[in-house]
Design a protein around this motif. Structure first.
Motif, PDB file in Angstrom:
ATOM      1  N   GLU A  63       0.829  -1.207   0.000  1.00 20.03           N
ATOM      2  CA  GLU A  63       0.000   0.000   0.000  1.00 20.03           C
ATOM      3  C   GLU A  63       0.864   1.257   0.000  1.00 20.03           C
ATOM      4  O   GLU A  63       0.530   2.251  -0.673  1.00 20.03           O
ATOM      5  CB  GLU A  63      -0.929  -0.027   1.213  1.00 20.03           C
ATOM      6  N   ASP A  64       1.988   1.236   0.743  1.00 13.77           N
ATOM      7  CA  ASP A  64       2.892   2.395   0.751  1.00 13.77           C
ATOM      8  C   ASP A  64       3.472   2.636  -0.643  1.00 13.77           C
ATOM      9  O   ASP A  64       3.574   3.792  -1.100  1.00 13.77           O
ATOM     10  CB  ASP A  64       4.030   2.172   1.756  1.00 13.77           C
ATOM     11  N   LEU A  65       3.843   1.574  -1.313  1.00 15.88           N
ATOM     12  CA  LEU A  65       4.404   1.718  -2.659  1.00 15.88           C
ATOM     13  C   LEU A  65       3.364   2.231  -3.646  1.00 15.88           C
ATOM     14  O   LEU A  65       3.673   3.037  -4.535  1.00 15.88           O
ATOM     15  CB  LEU A  65       4.963   0.374  -3.129  1.00 15.88           C
ATOM     16  N   LEU A  66       2.133   1.781  -3.466  1.00 17.29           N
ATOM     17  CA  LEU A  66       1.076   2.242  -4.381  1.00 17.29           C
ATOM     18  C   LEU A  66       0.816   3.730  -4.201  1.00 17.29           C
ATOM     19  O   LEU A  66       0.527   4.442  -5.175  1.00 17.29           O
ATOM     20  CB  LEU A  66      -0.205   1.438  -4.131  1.00 17.29           C
ATOM     21  N   LYS A  67       0.920   4.196  -2.963  1.00 12.98           N
ATOM     22  CA  LYS A  67       0.743   5.624  -2.718  1.00 12.98           C
ATOM     23  C   LYS A  67       1.858   6.447  -3.368  1.00 12.98           C
ATOM     24  O   LYS A  67       1.657   7.620  -3.698  1.00 12.98           O
ATOM     25  CB  LYS A  67       0.708   5.893  -1.213  1.00 12.98           C
ATOM     26  N   LEU A  68       3.016   5.822  -3.542  1.00  7.17           N
ATOM     27  CA  LEU A  68       4.137   6.515  -4.184  1.00  7.17           C
ATOM     28  C   LEU A  68       4.036   6.498  -5.706  1.00  7.17           C
ATOM     29  O   LEU A  68       4.888   7.071  -6.396  1.00  7.17           O
ATOM     30  CB  LEU A  68       5.454   5.866  -3.741  1.00  7.17           C
ATOM     31  N   GLY A  69       3.037   5.797  -6.235  1.00  7.00           N
ATOM     32  CA  GLY A  69       2.801   5.800  -7.686  1.00  7.00           C
ATOM     33  C   GLY A  69       3.794   4.995  -8.483  1.00  7.00           C
ATOM     34  O   GLY A  69       4.242   5.449  -9.548  1.00  7.00           O
ATOM     35  N   VAL A  70       4.141   3.795  -8.012  1.00  3.55           N
ATOM     36  CA  VAL A  70       5.161   3.003  -8.698  1.00  3.55           C
ATOM     37  C   VAL A  70       4.598   2.179  -9.851  1.00  3.55           C
ATOM     38  O   VAL A  70       5.369   1.634 -10.658  1.00  3.55           O
ATOM     39  CB  VAL A  70       5.870   2.059  -7.694  1.00  3.55           C
ATOM     40  N   VAL A  71       3.261   2.055  -9.945  1.00  2.00           N
ATOM     41  CA  VAL A  71       2.678   1.152 -10.946  1.00  2.00           C
ATOM     42  C   VAL A  71       2.983   1.619 -12.363  1.00  2.00           C
ATOM     43  O   VAL A  71       3.413   0.828 -13.225  1.00  2.00           O
ATOM     44  CB  VAL A  71       1.160   1.024 -10.725  1.00  2.00           C
ATOM     45  N   SER A  72       2.783   2.902 -12.601  1.00  5.06           N
ATOM     46  CA  SER A  72       2.979   3.405 -13.968  1.00  5.06           C
ATOM     47  C   SER A  72       4.427   3.264 -14.446  1.00  5.06           C
ATOM     48  O   SER A  72       4.664   2.748 -15.557  1.00  5.06           O
ATOM     49  CB  SER A  72       2.528   4.863 -14.048  1.00  5.06           C
ATOM     50  N   PRO A  73       5.454   3.687 -13.679  1.00  4.45           N
ATOM     51  CA  PRO A  73       6.831   3.503 -14.170  1.00  4.45           C
ATOM     52  C   PRO A  73       7.222   2.035 -14.297  1.00  4.45           C
ATOM     53  O   PRO A  73       7.984   1.668 -15.198  1.00  4.45           O
ATOM     54  CB  PRO A  73       7.685   4.221 -13.115  1.00  4.45           C
ATOM     55  N   LEU A  74       6.710   1.190 -13.412  1.00  2.00           N
ATOM     56  CA  LEU A  74       7.020  -0.243 -13.520  1.00  2.00           C
ATOM     57  C   LEU A  74       6.452  -0.834 -14.805  1.00  2.00           C
ATOM     58  O   LEU A  74       7.087  -1.679 -15.451  1.00  2.00           O
ATOM     59  CB  LEU A  74       6.463  -1.002 -12.306  1.00  2.00           C
ATOM     60  N   LEU A  75       5.238  -0.396 -15.168  1.00  2.00           N
ATOM     61  CA  LEU A  75       4.621  -0.907 -16.396  1.00  2.00           C
ATOM     62  C   LEU A  75       5.454  -0.526 -17.618  1.00  2.00           C
ATOM     63  O   LEU A  75       5.607  -1.324 -18.557  1.00  2.00           O
ATOM     64  CB  LEU A  75       3.198  -0.355 -16.516  1.00  2.00           C
TER      65      LEU A  75
END
Length: 692
Positions: A63-75
């Motif tokens: 949840e902490d990582l999702l708040k940091l917005g890591v999904v888009s750069p990882l994709l």
């Protein structure tokens, strides 16, 4: 001498535009998340690996990582040219997408092409593993399943079922099992040769892979073509072998679930019988210690016996007695499955007699109060089939107090339960003493309440039950007082043909009683029935019979509509002639009470037969006709006769006749033969005898 030491000026000077390398250590995920936007491959690889280790620890870290917005750069990194970066990024997404918020964020992006690109054959095995893991996660959401229903997406998953890596097999089987929930994906997987690949996984080393393969097979075999392909591929035999293997007991239930689907096809049932699979099913029912296995096997039997051509093979094994023993087990699931199978078997006359002789009627009545809806539904259906034309069964269940539980089921929220319970009551209504019991238990108001249901099957069976009870006077009285008459008339306009016919038949039965026929007429049944009889689209023989029945028991309406009475139509006290009605659709025939409440008008006289009470009054109102000037207000019958007895042609002479007979004859002729359209007359005629 030793070598000459290098002087200070001999050292090489680094280029001016080069940044001196630094070693950064970070303990904050926010800092590492920023590194995902770096252009340096080494930093990207290390950042992804660090995030992977952090996310794997717990959901709070995800949840902490999702708040940091890591999904888009990882994709974006899934398309990176560097294998290490690509692999580490896929590992992070594979872990993160286990969280529903990550999948929700992913749906806002164009994610599917990037993830599918991880499933190419030339990719590293680790990338394939986490790429298939990503697919298994996103397949948990309905919207993602819809996007996955393409051959380009499903083909690599089917291909990976044969992967040498068990993790890839497991992830691919799980993804397919989830996608196959949607019916649209089943033909695609079948065309991609997914069924043979899934069957091969039944020999996998790991039980979790076998169970996922069975889950996928259970869903794909909901389609007819897939069931037939299962048979062609030898899948049915493989399932039977697993059920026979006691060491694979953890797979028995899943195998039987797939087998249930297959046995919906006659060809599969024939193969089951020829291969000895029936003995395996019976063994699972009688010898297994697992209630879940017994339940699944009983459901499989219920599917197989629906075909009349294969039923004799089951009867040879005395399947009726085997299933009846399951009803005594203290397990709702087993009872529900056994009751469902028994309900199917009671549809066959040969099995019906065996079940009627061997069944514990007290237990069946008791199971009507089960907390499980499926048990109530199936047991009620069993009783409905057994009581059809079988007075001995009706007597047995009546002795066990079945009436009250059945009436209670009429208020059940499940339509099938209500329908079956009403069917049992309909069959029991053939016994007069049981009709009394039903009425005392409140069956009539409960059945009238069913007439307002939205389920046409419930309404139809409710009407039939009321019709069966309507032969009793008390039931007809309660029907009229509780609004049942009005409800039945309304059902004549039902859009469901069977409901309309049932309502018409109910009115036909109720119209055998004159008072009930009058009540139907009051609520407009005649008008509706005539409209149905004249309709080109909805004309029904039931409506015509009901119309005739109402007219036969409502002679004033019949005479008004047709103008004639048959020789068998015997008029009695209360008959009246209110004049001709060309069409009931345009004119409603009012009852005598309604006519008496109307004000006097200039219409033709209304003739009433009252043979029980002497004439109390004759109301004649006139302002215009000179022929009746001699009649005074309040004149009685004697005065009228005295005024008109000497008129030419009034009565043909009265000498030599008894005075009472003379008065009756004169008054009758006056009422019937003289049509005075501008007089309103309600005449009470007593002691009339119609001759000829």
């Amino acid at each position: 001498m030793g070598p000459k030491k290098a002087g200070k000026n001999d050292l090489k000077t680094p280029p001016l535009d080069t940044f001196d390398p630094i070693c950064v250590e970070s303990t904050t995920p926010g800092t590492v998340a920023l590194m995902l936007n770096s252009t340096e491959e080494e930093i990207l690889a290390k950042a992804c690996l660090a995030i992977y280790k952090f996310a794997e620890k717990c959901d709070a870290n995800k949840e902490d990582l999702l708040k940091l917005g890591v999904v888009s750069p990882l994709l974006k990194l899934l398309s990176h040219n560097e294998k290490t970066v690509k692999r580490n990024a896929s590992m992070v997404l594979g872990v993160l997408l286990a969280h529903h918020q990550a999948r929700q964020m992913l749906r806002t992006l164009d994610y599917l092409p990037a993830i599918v690109s991880l499933l190419t054959p030339e990719e590293d095995m680790v990338i394939k593993e986490f790429g298939s893991l990503c697919m298994s996660h996103i397949a948990k959401d309905h919207s993602s399943k819809v996007h996955m229903q393409t051959a380009d997406t499903l083909k690599p998953l089917v291909h990976f079922l044969s992967s040498p890596d068990p993790d890839v097999q497991k992830n691919s089987a799980e993804a397919l099992a989830l996608v196959l929930v949607e019916a649209e994906s089943r033909p695609l997987v079948r065309e991609l040769k997914g069924i043979p690949a899934l069957l091969n996984l039944l020999d996998a080393e790991y039980p979790v892979i076998q169970q996922l393969a069975l889950n996928a097979l259970a869903r794909i075999t909901e389609e007819v073509e897939s069931r037939l392909e299962m048979k062609e591929c030898g899948g049915q035999d493989k399932l039977i072998q697993i059920v026979n293997n006691s060491q694979l007991s953890d797979l028995h239930v899943d195998c039987l679930v797939v087998l249930q689907n297959c046995l919906a096809e006659e060809q599969c049932v024939q193969e089951l019988l020829s291969s000895g699979g029936l003995e395996t099913l019976l063994k699972a029912i009688t010898e297994s210690k697992s209630n879940e296995v017994k339940q699944a096997a009983a459901v499989a039997v219920a599917r197989a016996i629906r075909n009349p051509q294969t039923m004799p093979a089951f009867q040879e094994k005395e399947i009726e007695k085997v299933l009846l023993t399951l009803l005594s087990l203290d397990h709702d699931g087993v009872r529900a499955a056994a009751a469902e199978a028994i309900a199917v078997m009671t549809g066959y006359s040969s099995s019906k007699s065996i079940i009627a002789a061997c069944a514990d009627m007290a237990l069946l009545v008791q199971l009507l109060g089960s907390k499980m809806v499926k048990v109530q539904e199936s047991v009620a259906l069993i009783l409905a089939n057994l009581t059809c034309g079988n007075r001995s069964v009706i007597s047995l269940i009546a002795q066990e107090g079945v009436t009250e539980p059945l009436v209670n089921l009429l208020s059940h929220s499940t339509g099938a339960v209500v329908t079956n319970a009403a069917a049992v009551l309909t069959n029991m209504a053939t016994e007069g003493n049981l009709r009394t019991d039903m009425e005392q238990c409140g069956a009539v108001p409960a059945l009238i309440g069913l007439l307002q249901a939205r389920n046409f099957q419930v309404v139809r069976q409710g009407v039939l039950a009321l019709t069966a009870l309507m032969v009793d006077v008390d039931v007809r009285t309660e029907l009229c007082s509780c609004g049942g008459v009005q409800a039945l008339v309304q059902l004549l306009g039902s859009e469901d043909e069977s409901v309309m016919r049932s309502a018409a038949w109910s009115i036909t039965v109720g119209a055998a009683d004159t008072q009930t026929a009058v009540e139907f007429t009051k609520h407009g049944a005649l008008e509706v029935l005539q409209a149905l009889s004249l309709s080109h689209n909805r004309s029904s023989g039931f409506a015509q019979v009901a119309l005739q029945a109402l007219l036969n028991n409502n002679l004033p309406a019949k005479y008004s509509l047709t103008g004639v009475l048959a020789p068998t139509d015997i008029i009695s006290d209360g008959f009246y002639d209110c004049g001709p009605a060309r069409s009931l659709c345009a004119m409603k025939i009012l009852c005598l009470e309604e006519l008496a409440q109307q004000a006097v008008n200039d219409k033709r006289p209304i003739i009433v037969v009252n043979a029980l009470k002497p004439l109390e009054y004759v109301c004649i109102v006139s302002d215009d006709d000179d022929d009746y000037d001699d009649v005074d207000d309040g004149d009685g019958i004697d005065d009228i006769v005295d005024d008109y007895g000497d008129s030419d042609g009034a009565c043909g002479g009265g000498s030599g006749n008894n005075d009472d007979e003379y008065k009756r004859s004169f008054f009758l002729n006056t009422c019937i033969n003289f049509h005075v359209p501008h007089y309103g007359i309600i005449c009470s005629v007593w002691g009339l005898i119609f001759e000829g």
